[in-house]
Design a protein around this motif. Structure first.
Motif, PDB file in Angstrom:
ATOM      1  N   LYS A   4       0.835  -1.211   0.000  1.00 31.27           N
ATOM      2  CA  LYS A   4       0.000   0.000   0.000  1.00 31.27           C
ATOM      3  C   LYS A   4       0.869   1.260   0.000  1.00 31.27           C
ATOM      4  N   ASN A   5       2.093   1.116   0.463  1.00 27.25           N
ATOM      5  CA  ASN A   5       2.993   2.268   0.504  1.00 27.25           C
ATOM      6  C   ASN A   5       3.845   2.396  -0.753  1.00 27.25           C
ATOM      7  N   MET A   6       3.437   1.631  -1.789  1.00 25.08           N
ATOM      8  CA  MET A   6       4.191   1.679  -3.038  1.00 25.08           C
ATOM      9  C   MET A   6       3.283   2.141  -4.177  1.00 25.08           C
ATOM     10  N   ALA A   7       3.883   2.776  -5.170  1.00 22.35           N
ATOM     11  CA  ALA A   7       3.107   3.182  -6.342  1.00 22.35           C
ATOM     12  C   ALA A   7       3.942   2.938  -7.591  1.00 22.35           C
ATOM     13  N   VAL A   8       3.236   2.736  -8.704  1.00 23.51           N
ATOM     14  CA  VAL A   8       3.905   2.562  -9.996  1.00 23.51           C
ATOM     15  C   VAL A   8       3.786   3.865 -10.781  1.00 23.51           C
ATOM     16  N   TYR A   9       4.913   4.369 -11.263  1.00 23.22           N
ATOM     17  CA  TYR A   9       4.915   5.567 -12.111  1.00 23.22           C
ATOM     18  C   TYR A   9       5.319   5.114 -13.522  1.00 23.22           C
ATOM     19  N   PRO A  10       4.329   4.880 -14.389  1.00 22.38           N
ATOM     20  CA  PRO A  10       4.638   4.349 -15.721  1.00 22.38           C
ATOM     21  C   PRO A  10       4.933   5.464 -16.724  1.00 22.38           C
ATOM     22  N   GLY A  11       5.667   5.136 -17.755  1.00 17.82           N
ATOM     23  CA  GLY A  11       5.913   6.120 -18.805  1.00 17.82           C
ATOM     24  C   GLY A  11       6.835   5.560 -19.869  1.00 17.82           C
ATOM     25  N   ILE A  30       4.672  10.859  -0.310  1.00 15.80           N
ATOM     26  CA  ILE A  30       3.469  10.128   0.102  1.00 15.80           C
ATOM     27  C   ILE A  30       3.723   8.615   0.160  1.00 15.80           C
ATOM     28  N   PHE A  31       4.510   8.135  -0.789  1.00 22.47           N
ATOM     29  CA  PHE A  31       4.784   6.693  -0.842  1.00 22.47           C
ATOM     30  C   PHE A  31       6.215   6.412  -0.383  1.00 22.47           C
ATOM     31  N   ASP A  32       6.391   5.220   0.216  1.00 28.96           N
ATOM     32  CA  ASP A  32       7.744   4.840   0.655  1.00 28.96           C
ATOM     33  C   ASP A  32       8.606   4.418  -0.526  1.00 28.96           C
ATOM     34  N   LYS A  33       7.920   3.927  -1.572  1.00 37.30           N
ATOM     35  CA  LYS A  33       8.687   3.449  -2.727  1.00 37.30           C
ATOM     36  C   LYS A  33       7.909   3.716  -4.014  1.00 37.30           C
ATOM     37  N   ILE A  34       8.637   4.161  -5.029  1.00 36.85           N
ATOM     38  CA  ILE A  34       8.042   4.369  -6.353  1.00 36.85           C
ATOM     39  C   ILE A  34       8.713   3.377  -7.317  1.00 36.85           C
ATOM     40  N   PHE A  61      18.854   7.404 -10.422  1.00 35.44           N
ATOM     41  CA  PHE A  61      18.256   7.004  -9.136  1.00 35.44           C
ATOM     42  C   PHE A  61      19.029   5.820  -8.572  1.00 35.44           C
ATOM     43  N   GLN A  62      19.825   6.085  -7.556  1.00 35.47           N
ATOM     44  CA  GLN A  62      20.691   5.009  -7.062  1.00 35.47           C
ATOM     45  C   GLN A  62      20.260   4.507  -5.693  1.00 35.47           C
ATOM     46  N   ASP A  63      18.976   4.652  -5.383  1.00 36.30           N
ATOM     47  CA  ASP A  63      18.470   4.135  -4.115  1.00 36.30           C
ATOM     48  C   ASP A  63      17.301   3.182  -4.407  1.00 36.30           C
ATOM     49  N   PRO A  64      17.641   1.938  -4.818  1.00 39.04           N
ATOM     50  CA  PRO A  64      16.593   1.015  -5.273  1.00 39.04           C
ATOM     51  C   PRO A  64      15.559   0.669  -4.203  1.00 39.04           C
ATOM     52  N   ASP A  65      15.880   0.940  -2.922  1.00 39.02           N
ATOM     53  CA  ASP A  65      14.866   0.692  -1.883  1.00 39.02           C
ATOM     54  C   ASP A  65      13.730   1.698  -2.001  1.00 39.02           C
ATOM     55  N   LYS A  66      14.034   2.870  -2.535  1.00 40.83           N
ATOM     56  CA  LYS A  66      13.010   3.929  -2.653  1.00 40.83           C
ATOM     57  C   LYS A  66      12.508   4.088  -4.082  1.00 40.83           C
ATOM     58  N   ILE A  67      13.427   3.931  -5.033  1.00 36.31           N
ATOM     59  CA  ILE A  67      13.053   4.109  -6.443  1.00 36.31           C
ATOM     60  C   ILE A  67      13.573   2.907  -7.223  1.00 36.31           C
ATOM     61  N   GLU A  68      12.637   2.048  -7.619  1.00 33.57           N
ATOM     62  CA  GLU A  68      13.021   0.860  -8.387  1.00 33.57           C
ATOM     63  C   GLU A  68      12.736   1.119  -9.857  1.00 33.57           C
ATOM     64  N   VAL A  69      13.665   0.738 -10.714  1.00 30.73           N
ATOM     65  CA  VAL A  69      13.446   0.893 -12.151  1.00 30.73           C
ATOM     66  C   VAL A  69      13.117  -0.476 -12.735  1.00 30.73           C
ATOM     67  N   ASP A  70      11.992  -0.555 -13.419  1.00 32.99           N
ATOM     68  CA  ASP A  70      11.548  -1.823 -14.007  1.00 32.99           C
ATOM     69  C   ASP A  70      10.970  -1.498 -15.384  1.00 32.99           C
ATOM     70  N   HIS A  71      10.604  -2.525 -16.138  1.00 35.50           N
ATOM     71  CA  HIS A  71       9.955  -2.267 -17.430  1.00 35.50           C
ATOM     72  C   HIS A  71       8.766  -3.194 -17.592  1.00 35.50           C
ATOM     73  N   PHE A  72       7.897  -2.821 -18.505  1.00 40.67           N
ATOM     74  CA  PHE A  72       6.726  -3.668 -18.741  1.00 40.67           C
ATOM     75  C   PHE A  72       6.306  -3.578 -20.193  1.00 40.67           C
ATOM     76  N   GLU A  73       5.549  -4.615 -20.593  1.00 43.95           N
ATOM     77  CA  GLU A  73       4.999  -4.663 -21.934  1.00 43.95           C
ATOM     78  C   GLU A  73       3.537  -5.030 -21.756  1.00 43.95           C
ATOM     79  N   GLY A  74       2.672  -4.575 -22.612  1.00 45.34           N
ATOM     80  CA  GLY A  74       1.256  -4.948 -22.492  1.00 45.34           C
ATOM     81  C   GLY A  74       0.493  -3.953 -21.645  1.00 45.34           C
ATOM     82  N   LEU A  75      -0.598  -4.436 -21.049  1.00 41.69           N
ATOM     83  CA  LEU A  75      -1.478  -3.543 -20.294  1.00 41.69           C
ATOM     84  C   LEU A  75      -0.836  -3.100 -18.975  1.00 41.69           C
TER      85      LEU A  75
END
Ligand code: PNS
Length: 164
Positions: A4-11, A30-34, A61-75
């Motif tokens: 609940k303390n995490m959010a996804v910022y897509p782009g 607001i969130f502990d992790k993006i 962004f070199q603090d993966p506990d707070k800002i994780e970089v990931d990728h996605f395909e599809g919906l």
């Protein structure tokens, strides 16, 4: 961490701009992790490929506990569900963003009612900043160093082999 303390910022992040960074920093109030989720859309032509876009984000962004970089395909909502998160973050720069963002938020809610979209508003000085205009200005010989982080400015220079 409570999801609940995490959010996804897509782009698309093609490329990352100071406007994106501002939204991420606001999100972290607001969130502990993006989770910064980079879209791979095989139907779209990007200036930077997926690896380059993700690498620039990881360099900034070199603090993966707070800002994780990931990728996605599809919906997007399928990805958000897979991550066990229930909030999507987006930036709202101007009225011109509103129509498309409103449409996407409502459509995402229609597909998955348990996922909420939260909007953050950047400072006015970023209200006209976009990856698309950064690329256009750069390609036409303009200066973008005040609009993107130094690593992105460097990558743009490398891409077009421009000096200094
Ligand atoms: O940085 P962008 O290009 O404005 O981001 C757009 C993004 C990635 C948020 C949007 O295109 C998206 O969510 N794409 C994934 C496909 C999807 O879920 N489409 C339905 C949206 S209602």
């Amino acid at each position: 961490m409570n999801k609940k303390n995490m959010a996804v910022y897509p782009g698309s992040y093609d490329p990352l701009t100071n406007g994106h960074i501002d939204i991420i920093q606001r999100g972290l109030k607001i969130f502990d992790k993006i989770i910064v989720a980079v879209l791979k859309n095989p139907a779209k032509t990007y200036l930077f490929d997926l690896d380059e876009r993700c690498q620039m984000l990881r360099d900034v962004f070199q603090d993966p506990d707070k800002i994780e970089v990931d990728h996605f395909e599809g919906l997007l909502v399928d990805y958000v569900k897979r991550r066990g998160v229930t909030t999507i973050v987006r930036g709202l720069r101007a009225i011109s963003d509103f129509e498309i963002e409103f449409q996407m938020a409502l459509m995402n809610r229609k597909i998955e009612p348990r996922i909420e979209t939260i909007f953050f508003v950047p400072p006015e000085s970023y209200s006209y900043l976009s990856s698309k205009l950064v690329k256009e200005i750069y390609m036409l010989g303009g200066e973008v160093s005040s609009m993107v982080p130094p690593i992105v400015d460097r990558k743009l220079k490398e891409k077009f082999r421009r000096q200094g």
